[in-house]
Design a protein around this motif. Structure first.
Motif, PDB file in Angstrom:
ATOM      1  N   PRO A   1      -0.322  -5.512 -19.286  1.00 28.34           N
ATOM      2  CA  PRO A   1      -0.245  -4.197 -18.635  1.00 28.34           C
ATOM      3  C   PRO A   1       1.093  -4.035 -17.914  1.00 28.34           C
ATOM      4  O   PRO A   1       1.839  -5.000 -17.736  1.00 28.34           O
ATOM      5  CB  PRO A   1      -1.391  -4.256 -17.626  1.00 28.34           C
ATOM      6  CG  PRO A   1      -1.412  -5.701 -17.208  1.00 28.34           C
ATOM      7  CD  PRO A   1      -1.021  -6.500 -18.435  1.00 28.34           C
ATOM      8  N   GLU A   2       1.383  -2.817 -17.482  1.00 33.99           N
ATOM      9  CA  GLU A   2       2.549  -2.582 -16.639  1.00 33.99           C
ATOM     10  C   GLU A   2       2.237  -3.050 -15.218  1.00 33.99           C
ATOM     11  O   GLU A   2       1.073  -3.194 -14.832  1.00 33.99           O
ATOM     12  CB  GLU A   2       2.915  -1.093 -16.648  1.00 33.99           C
ATOM     13  CG  GLU A   2       4.173  -0.725 -15.880  1.00 33.99           C
ATOM     14  CD  GLU A   2       5.385  -1.546 -16.294  1.00 33.99           C
ATOM     15  OE1 GLU A   2       5.610  -2.604 -15.664  1.00 33.99           O
ATOM     16  OE2 GLU A   2       6.087  -1.135 -17.226  1.00 33.99           O
ATOM     17  N   SER A   3       3.275  -3.308 -14.437  1.00 32.13           N
ATOM     18  CA  SER A   3       3.102  -3.723 -13.048  1.00 32.13           C
ATOM     19  C   SER A   3       2.622  -2.552 -12.191  1.00 32.13           C
ATOM     20  O   SER A   3       3.259  -1.489 -12.162  1.00 32.13           O
ATOM     21  CB  SER A   3       4.428  -4.248 -12.494  1.00 32.13           C
ATOM     22  OG  SER A   3       4.396  -4.322 -11.087  1.00 32.13           O
ATOM     23  N   ALA A   4       1.507  -2.741 -11.486  1.00 33.28           N
ATOM     24  CA  ALA A   4       1.008  -1.698 -10.585  1.00 33.28           C
ATOM     25  C   ALA A   4       2.000  -1.447  -9.454  1.00 33.28           C
ATOM     26  O   ALA A   4       2.170  -0.309  -9.005  1.00 33.28           O
ATOM     27  CB  ALA A   4      -0.355  -2.109 -10.025  1.00 33.28           C
ATOM     28  N   HIS A   5       2.659  -2.491  -8.984  1.00 32.08           N
ATOM     29  CA  HIS A   5       3.678  -2.346  -7.941  1.00 32.08           C
ATOM     30  C   HIS A   5       4.798  -1.429  -8.415  1.00 32.08           C
ATOM     31  O   HIS A   5       5.242  -0.533  -7.685  1.00 32.08           O
ATOM     32  CB  HIS A   5       4.258  -3.718  -7.573  1.00 32.08           C
ATOM     33  CG  HIS A   5       3.717  -4.287  -6.308  1.00 32.08           C
ATOM     34  ND1 HIS A   5       4.176  -3.929  -5.062  1.00 32.08           N
ATOM     35  CD2 HIS A   5       2.742  -5.194  -6.091  1.00 32.08           C
ATOM     36  CE1 HIS A   5       3.516  -4.600  -4.140  1.00 32.08           C
ATOM     37  NE2 HIS A   5       2.637  -5.377  -4.735  1.00 32.08           N
ATOM     38  N   TRP A   6       5.272  -1.675  -9.636  1.00 31.72           N
ATOM     39  CA  TRP A   6       6.376  -0.864 -10.151  1.00 31.72           C
ATOM     40  C   TRP A   6       5.938   0.585 -10.335  1.00 31.72           C
ATOM     41  O   TRP A   6       6.674   1.514  -9.972  1.00 31.72           O
ATOM     42  CB  TRP A   6       6.879  -1.429 -11.479  1.00 31.72           C
ATOM     43  CG  TRP A   6       8.014  -0.623 -12.037  1.00 31.72           C
ATOM     44  CD1 TRP A   6       9.333  -0.687 -11.679  1.00 31.72           C
ATOM     45  CD2 TRP A   6       7.920   0.421 -13.016  1.00 31.72           C
ATOM     46  NE1 TRP A   6      10.066   0.245 -12.378  1.00 31.72           N
ATOM     47  CE2 TRP A   6       9.224   0.937 -13.207  1.00 31.72           C
ATOM     48  CE3 TRP A   6       6.872   0.960 -13.751  1.00 31.72           C
ATOM     49  CZ2 TRP A   6       9.500   1.961 -14.108  1.00 31.72           C
ATOM     50  CZ3 TRP A   6       7.140   1.985 -14.646  1.00 31.72           C
ATOM     51  CH2 TRP A   6       8.442   2.476 -14.822  1.00 31.72           C
ATOM     52  N   LEU A   7       4.755   0.803 -10.885  1.00 32.88           N
ATOM     53  CA  LEU A   7       4.265   2.168 -11.080  1.00 32.88           C
ATOM     54  C   LEU A   7       4.152   2.906  -9.747  1.00 32.88           C
ATOM     55  O   LEU A   7       4.540   4.075  -9.636  1.00 32.88           O
ATOM     56  CB  LEU A   7       2.906   2.136 -11.782  1.00 32.88           C
ATOM     57  CG  LEU A   7       2.926   1.733 -13.265  1.00 32.88           C
ATOM     58  CD1 LEU A   7       1.508   1.490 -13.761  1.00 32.88           C
ATOM     59  CD2 LEU A   7       3.617   2.794 -14.115  1.00 32.88           C
ATOM     60  N   ALA A   8       3.641   2.223  -8.719  1.00 31.91           N
ATOM     61  CA  ALA A   8       3.515   2.856  -7.403  1.00 31.91           C
ATOM     62  C   ALA A   8       4.883   3.199  -6.827  1.00 31.91           C
ATOM     63  O   ALA A   8       5.060   4.246  -6.192  1.00 31.91           O
ATOM     64  CB  ALA A   8       2.754   1.934  -6.454  1.00 31.91           C
ATOM     65  N   SER A   9       5.870   2.329  -7.041  1.00 32.38           N
ATOM     66  CA  SER A   9       7.215   2.588  -6.513  1.00 32.38           C
ATOM     67  C   SER A   9       7.894   3.749  -7.229  1.00 32.38           C
ATOM     68  O   SER A   9       8.853   4.324  -6.711  1.00 32.38           O
ATOM     69  CB  SER A   9       8.084   1.332  -6.644  1.00 32.38           C
ATOM     70  OG  SER A   9       8.469   1.104  -7.989  1.00 32.38           O
ATOM     71  N   GLN A  10       7.397   4.097  -8.429  1.00 38.31           N
ATOM     72  CA  GLN A  10       7.948   5.212  -9.201  1.00 38.31           C
ATOM     73  C   GLN A  10       7.134   6.496  -9.015  1.00 38.31           C
ATOM     74  O   GLN A  10       7.269   7.434  -9.808  1.00 38.31           O
ATOM     75  CB  GLN A  10       7.975   4.840 -10.688  1.00 38.31           C
ATOM     76  CG  GLN A  10       8.799   3.608 -11.016  1.00 38.31           C
ATOM     77  CD  GLN A  10      10.262   3.784 -10.682  1.00 38.31           C
ATOM     78  OE1 GLN A  10      10.902   4.733 -11.125  1.00 38.31           O
ATOM     79  NE2 GLN A  10      10.803   2.864  -9.891  1.00 38.31           N
ATOM     80  N   SER A  11       6.286   6.520  -7.975  1.00 40.00           N
ATOM     81  CA  SER A  11       5.415   7.677  -7.690  1.00 40.00           C
ATOM     82  C   SER A  11       4.448   7.957  -8.837  1.00 40.00           C
ATOM     83  O   SER A  11       4.086   9.106  -9.101  1.00 40.00           O
ATOM     84  CB  SER A  11       6.265   8.927  -7.397  1.00 40.00           C
ATOM     85  OG  SER A  11       7.103   8.709  -6.283  1.00 40.00           O
ATOM     86  N   ARG A  12       4.030   6.917  -9.507  1.00 35.74           N
ATOM     87  CA  ARG A  12       3.024   7.022 -10.565  1.00 35.74           C
ATOM     88  C   ARG A  12       1.759   6.304 -10.095  1.00 35.74           C
ATOM     89  O   ARG A  12       1.234   5.403 -10.732  1.00 35.74           O
ATOM     90  CB  ARG A  12       3.564   6.429 -11.868  1.00 35.74           C
ATOM     91  CG  ARG A  12       4.745   7.214 -12.429  1.00 35.74           C
ATOM     92  CD  ARG A  12       5.533   6.459 -13.485  1.00 35.74           C
ATOM     93  NE  ARG A  12       4.738   6.135 -14.661  1.00 35.74           N
ATOM     94  CZ  ARG A  12       5.236   5.478 -15.725  1.00 35.74           C
ATOM     95  NH1 ARG A  12       6.511   5.099 -15.722  1.00 35.74           N
ATOM     96  NH2 ARG A  12       4.463   5.212 -16.753  1.00 35.74           N
TER      97      ARG A  12
END
Length: 464
Positions: free
Chosen positions: A198-209
């Motif tokens: 999966p994609e990183s949840a941390h990264w998605l959150a930092s990208q406003s996703r």
């Protein structure tokens, strides 16, 4: 009643450890195996080609060092890709490059072709920081230090794997068959990751996703039988304005980066220097004059080499036991300095084979324990928005050290050993200026110079 919006660190802590993290562990471990395989692979193949292709010492060093220069070029590419496009694409594309170039190396018929192909392998290996970071960003703080250290067993196992395969097929089947066998682990990691990563949840959150991040963590929650539900995930407000330029303009981030540059460069030169030194210490070139023509052949003492390689596992065991109890800094400082002292004595072959085996094992174990702890410590020192780039650039510093290492080994003894000792000692001293991060969440303690004012802590609004 639970809040619909959660801080991503808090959500991961609530979900805890489970199947999702163990799947990531397996994928990342296979990918990290490639680095250990590569180091050991090069030390054997260049030694064999020294005889088959009549390589000079300079050509041998160039083939090895080009892998690391490929990693230096690849590091900023994969780092930028990991921070802008995502950890998952960086992981998959880098694994694809390693696999294709790894198999292609078996077809090379000249020094130039082999040098270029191994540079491509190095370019791909630089993406291993994306693999490591995606796993780090999935872990609750109580498990992060130990489990990240456990993944670092796999580069050591990769070194042992290539030594074992070399003992079976290198001499009877040739270096081409050995090359194919060494390309298998990364290819397996690639095929499994396409399906499971999966994609990183941390990264998605930092990208406003935040909604996409919440979906990933929600799957883990179901697997772990956790009652928590998440509509969206966020990062702390004070980190929302952090970007690539923060590494240069923010004084505190810049200081961390500069100190870590010394650490990574130092342990890169020392770790790879020790690794490349081992086959030279425990091999000899013999000449067969039974026929009309004399034939030179390299003979390795695989028993002694395996002891030295296996000592890396011993060092990692100590690292796992101490990383949370003693802390990140003490493990690194003691490990790097102890490795420096042991490496110093490798310059005195007159001590005898038993003593050289002992000092080689001590140097390998200490350097591995300290450097793997650096791998854990580094992503904890940077916020999510720049973690991929910072970690990749620092990894590039280690690869510069790795590129220097073949030339260090080519330096006459004892100066080669003294240089390795000096690089390791410098890494240990630089760690003294860093902060301790044991037991802290990834984004809850970063000292960032920012103009953003916050009336309350980002987690204060979150409740169970």
């Amino acid at each position: 009643m639970e809040s619909s919006t959660w801080d991503v660190d808090v959500a991961i802590e609530k979900v805890g450890m489970g199947r999702g993290q163990w799947i990531l562990f397996s994928l990342v471990a296979l990918f990290l195996l490639a680095d250990g395989v590569e180091v050991s692979y090069l030390s054997y193949v260049t030694r064999v080609l020294q005889v088959e292709w009549h390589l000079s010492a300079e050509q041998e060093a160039r083939i090895i060092s080009m892998v690391f220069w490929g990693e230096v070029l690849g590091a900023p590419v994969w780092g930028i890709l990991a921070d802008r496009v995502g950890r998952r694409p960086a992981f998959l594309w880098s694994a694809l490059v390693i696999s294709v170039a790894g198999f292609a190396a078996a077809l090379c018929q000249s020094v130039l072709h082999l040098t270029l192909v191994r540079a491509a392998v190095g370019f791909g290996i630089a993406g291993q920081t994306a693999a490591f970071d995606i796993f780090a960003e999935s872990l609750p703080s109580s498990h992060r230090g130990v489990l990240l250290m456990w993944t670092m067993f796999f580069p050591s196992l990769g070194s042992i794997y290539s030594t074992f395969v070399a003992s079976l097929i290198l001499e009877p089947c040739g270096w081409q068959a050995f090359t194919v066998a060494c390309a298998v682990p990364t290819t397996l990691a690639l095929l499994l990751s396409v399906w499971l990563l999966p994609e990183s949840a941390h990264w998605l959150a930092s990208q406003s996703r935040g909604e996409e991040a919440a979906q990933i963590v929600a799957v883990w929650a179901r697997w772990n039988a956790s009652p928590h539900e998440f509509a969206s995930l966020t990062v702390p407000e004070e980190l929302e304005d952090v970007d690539f330029a923060s590494l240069a303009r923010d004084g505190k981030l810049r200081r961390k980066f500069m100190l870590l540059s010394v650490v990574w460069l130092g342990f890169g030169a020392a770790f790879y220097g020790i690794s490349f030194f081992v086959p030279h210490l425990f091999s000899e070139v013999t000449t067969d004059n039974t026929d009309a023509t004399s034939v030179s052949k390299v003979t390795f003492d695989f028993g002694q080499i395996l002891i030295a390689r296996s000592s890396q596992i011993v060092g990692l065991v100590f690292g796992v036991l101490l990383i949370d109890r003693a802390g990140r800094k003490p493990v690194q400082i003691v490990g790097f300095l102890l490795a420096g002292v042991a490496s110093f004595f490798l310059g005195f072959k007159s001590l005898g084979k038993t003593a050289i085996v002992m000092f080689t094992s001590l140097a390998s174990a200490s350097e591995n324990a300290a450097s793997t702890c650096t791998w854990v410590h580094t992503p904890e020192l940077f916020p999510t928005q720049v973690r991929g780039l910072a970690h990749s650039l620092l990894n590039a510093c280690a690869r510069v050290g790795g590129a220097i290492a073949p030339y260090i080994v080519a330096t006459p003894v004892p100066w080669s050993a003294f240089l390795i000792a000096g690089f390791s000692g410098a890494a240990g001293l630089a760690v003294c200026g860093l902060e301790e991060t044991a037991g802290k969440s990834l984004d809850d303690y970063h000292d960032i110079d920012t103009d953003v004012d916050s009336d309350s802590d980002s987690n204060a609004e979150l409740s169970e």
